[in-house]
Design a protein around this motif. Structure first.
Motif, PDB file in Angstrom:
ATOM      1  N   TYR A 348       0.813  -1.217   0.000  1.00  0.00           N
ATOM      2  CA  TYR A 348       0.000   0.000   0.000  1.00  0.00           C
ATOM      3  C   TYR A 348       0.852   1.274   0.000  1.00  0.00           C
ATOM      4  N   THR A 349       2.053   1.195  -0.586  1.00  0.00           N
ATOM      5  CA  THR A 349       2.900   2.385  -0.705  1.00  0.00           C
ATOM      6  C   THR A 349       3.355   2.555  -2.151  1.00  0.00           C
ATOM      7  N   LYS A 350       3.860   3.735  -2.441  1.00  0.00           N
ATOM      8  CA  LYS A 350       4.488   3.989  -3.729  1.00  0.00           C
ATOM      9  C   LYS A 350       5.857   4.618  -3.499  1.00  0.00           C
ATOM     10  N   HIS A 351       6.720   4.471  -4.481  1.00  0.00           N
ATOM     11  CA  HIS A 351       8.079   4.993  -4.398  1.00  0.00           C
ATOM     12  C   HIS A 351       8.047   6.514  -4.521  1.00  0.00           C
ATOM     13  N   MET A 352       8.517   7.190  -3.470  1.00  0.00           N
ATOM     14  CA  MET A 352       8.532   8.653  -3.463  1.00  0.00           C
ATOM     15  C   MET A 352       9.924   9.130  -3.061  1.00  0.00           C
ATOM     16  N   LYS A 353      10.728   9.412  -4.062  1.00  0.00           N
ATOM     17  CA  LYS A 353      12.089   9.893  -3.836  1.00  0.00           C
ATOM     18  C   LYS A 353      12.434  10.860  -4.959  1.00  0.00           C
ATOM     19  N   LYS A 354      12.986  12.006  -4.569  1.00  0.00           N
ATOM     20  CA  LYS A 354      13.338  13.018  -5.555  1.00  0.00           C
ATOM     21  C   LYS A 354      14.655  13.663  -5.146  1.00  0.00           C
ATOM     22  N   ALA A 355      15.539  13.832  -6.110  1.00  0.00           N
ATOM     23  CA  ALA A 355      16.848  14.417  -5.830  1.00  0.00           C
ATOM     24  C   ALA A 355      16.728  15.923  -5.600  1.00  0.00           C
ATOM     25  N   PRO A 356      17.669  16.512  -4.850  1.00  0.00           N
ATOM     26  CA  PRO A 356      17.672  17.969  -4.648  1.00  0.00           C
ATOM     27  C   PRO A 356      17.871  18.691  -5.979  1.00  0.00           C
ATOM     28  N   PRO A 357      17.502  19.971  -6.087  1.00  0.00           N
ATOM     29  CA  PRO A 357      16.835  20.751  -5.027  1.00  0.00           C
ATOM     30  C   PRO A 357      15.356  20.386  -4.920  1.00  0.00           C
TER      31      PRO A 357
END
Length: 381
Positions: A348-357
Motif C-alpha cells: 500500500y505504498t508507492k516509491h517517493m524519492k526526488k533528488a535535490p533541489p
C-alpha cells in the motif's frame, strides 16, 4: 434495553474501603504527573500559537507548572493522611455486621419467633453494585459525549448524542471493541478548532478539527494486558502533534490490531493545521511514522537497517489499510533491497524519492495518507 441497563450497573470496590497502606488511593499520585504533562503540552501549544520561541521564556512557563503541581501534591498527601484515612469506614462496619449476624443467628436458633429481622451484609471485600451516574445521563437523558467506536473488523462509527454533556462540547471519546466483544475506553481528547489550510499553508474560509496526539502519550493498556496501543517516541522539533479526529480513529484501530506500543511518531500538522517542510502535512490528514524496529522501541530505523522489521511493518501497513488508510491514495515509501531482492516496496505504498533541489526521501519514515473519510459511519444517538 437489557444491554443499556447493563451499562448502568457497575460493580467495583468502594472508595471507602482500602488497606492500611492506602494502596488504592496512592494510585492517584501517578495521575498528578500525567495531568502535569497534559498541562505542559497545552502551554507549549499556546506558546507556539503566540510565536514565543525563546527557551528562557518557555522554561519559565513550564517551571511555573512544576511548582504549582508540587504544591498540589503536597496538599494531596495531607488530604490522604488527615481526612481520607480516618474516613475509611467500610471494613470496620462490615466486620461489625459479620459479628452481629453471627450473634443474631445463634439467638434465632434458640428463639422460636420467626418474625425476627435479619441483618443484611456489606461485602467484606469492599465491592458492591452501583448505578453509574454518567451512564444514567447518557442513556436516558440523551446527553453524552461524541464518541468514536472503533471495531476490530475495521468498522468505525462516530456516535453523536442528542445533547452534549456540559463541559464536553469540545471533546471526543474513543472506544475500541475487540474480537471478544470487550469494550476498551481509550480516552477523551480535546478538540482543537482552527482555520483549514490549502497546500502552501494558505488559510481557507472553513475550519478543521484537530486532536493533539500528545494527549495519548501514556497510551492504553487493558487490565489484562491483552489490548494495548502506545507511541514509544515522539519526534518533531516543529511540534507536529495534531491529527484529524477521523484519521486518529483509523490510526488507533491499526495500532490496536497489532497491539502496537512501539511506534515512533514523527508528526502530522502543527496546532494551526499547517505543514512543515512537506506540503501535504496540512489539516492533520497526512503524517509520518518511523519504520518499525525489531527492538520495538520507536527508534530511528531505515529501510536498509538490519533492525528493520519487514514482516511487522507489512502487518502494520495491512492494518492501516483495514482501518481506512491508503484508500484514496497510496502511502509514501521507497524502493529498497530486501533479502537480495532490489526494488522491494512495502504494501500500500508507492516509491517517493526526488533528488535535490526540492527533493525528498522516505527511506527513514513511512508517510501515511489517503484516508477514506467515507469509512466513518455517523450515528445520531
Amino acid at each position: 434495553m437489557a444491554e443499556l441497563i447493563g451499562h448502568l450497573l457497575v460493580k467495583y470496590e468502594s472508595e471507602w474501603y482500602a488497606d492500611e497502606a492506602l494502596s488504592k488511593w496512592n494510585e492517584i499520585d501517578e495521575l498528578f504527573e500525567e495531568k502535569k504533562q497534559q498541562q505542559k503540552a497545552l502551554i507549549e501549544a499556546g506558546l507556539d500559537e503566540l510565536g514565543i520561541t525563546e527557551p528562557y521564556l518557555r522554561d519559565f512557563a513550564l517551571d511555573v507548572v512544576d511548582e504549582a503541581h508540587k504544591h498540589v501534591k503536597s496538599n494531596w498527601q495531607l488530604e490522604k493522611a488527615q481526612r481520607i484515612k480516618p474516613s475509611l469506614w467500610w471494613k470496620q462496619v462490615a466486620q461489625a455486621q459479620t459479628q452481629n449476624q453471627t450473634t443474631s443467628t445463634e439467638q434465632s436458633n434458640a428463639n422460636t419467633n420467626t418474625n425476627t429481622s435479619k441483618l443484611s451484609n456489606l461485602s467484606t471485600d469492599g465491592k458492591a453494585w452501583f448505578i453509574h451516574p454518567v451512564a444514567m445521563m447518557d442513556y436516558f437523558s440523551g446527553a453524552g459525549i461524541a464518541t468514536y467506536h472503533i471495531y476490530h473488523d475495521g468498522k468505525i462509527e462516530k456516535h453523536i448524542p442528542q445533547e452534549i454533556l456540559k463541559g464536553y462540547e469540545q471533546k471526543y471519546k474513543y472506544v475500541y471493541h475487540d474480537k471478544n466483544k470487550k469494550i476498551h475506553e481509550l480516552g477523551i481528547f480535546t478538540v482543537h478548532v482552527t482555520k483549514a489550510m490549502a497546500r502552501g499553508n494558505i488559510p481557507q474560509a472553513h475550519n478543521v478539527e484537530l486532536i493533539n496526539v500528545k494527549e495519548f502519550e501514556k497510551g492504553y493498556i487493558s487490565s489484562d494486558g491483552n489490548v494495548k496501543a502506545k507511541f514509544a517516541t515522539f519526534n518533531s522539533d516543529s511540534h507536529r502533534w495534531y491529527i484529524n479526529p477521523d484519521c486518529f480513529a483509523g490510526l488507533l484501530g491499526a495500532m490496536l490490531e497489532l497491539n502496537a506500543d512501539y511506534l515512533g511518531f514523527n508528526g502530522f500538522s502543527t496546532y494551526d493545521a499547517k505543514s512543515v517542510q512537506s506540503k501535504s502535512h496540512i489539516n492533520g490528514v497526512a503524517g509520518d511514522l518511523r519504520y518499525i524496529s525489531t527492538k520495538r522501541n520507536g527508534e530511528l530505523t531505515w529501510l536498509s537497517y538490519s533492525s528493520f522489521d519487514f514482516d511487522e511493518q507489512e502487518k502494520f501497513n495491512k492494518a492501516l489499510y483495514k482501518f481506512g488508510w491508503a484508500r484514496t491514495s497510496l502511502m509514501y515509501s521507497e524502493y529498497f533491497t530486501y533479502k537480495k531482492q532490489p526494488n522491494t516496496l512495502l504494501k500500500y505504498t508507492k516509491h517517493m524519492k526526488k533528488a535535490p533541489p526540492n527533493g525528498y526521501d522516505h527511506y527513514h519514515h513511512l508517510h501515511i495518507c489517503g484516508f477514506d473519510f467515507n469509512l466513518i459511519i455517523n450515528v445520531q444517538d
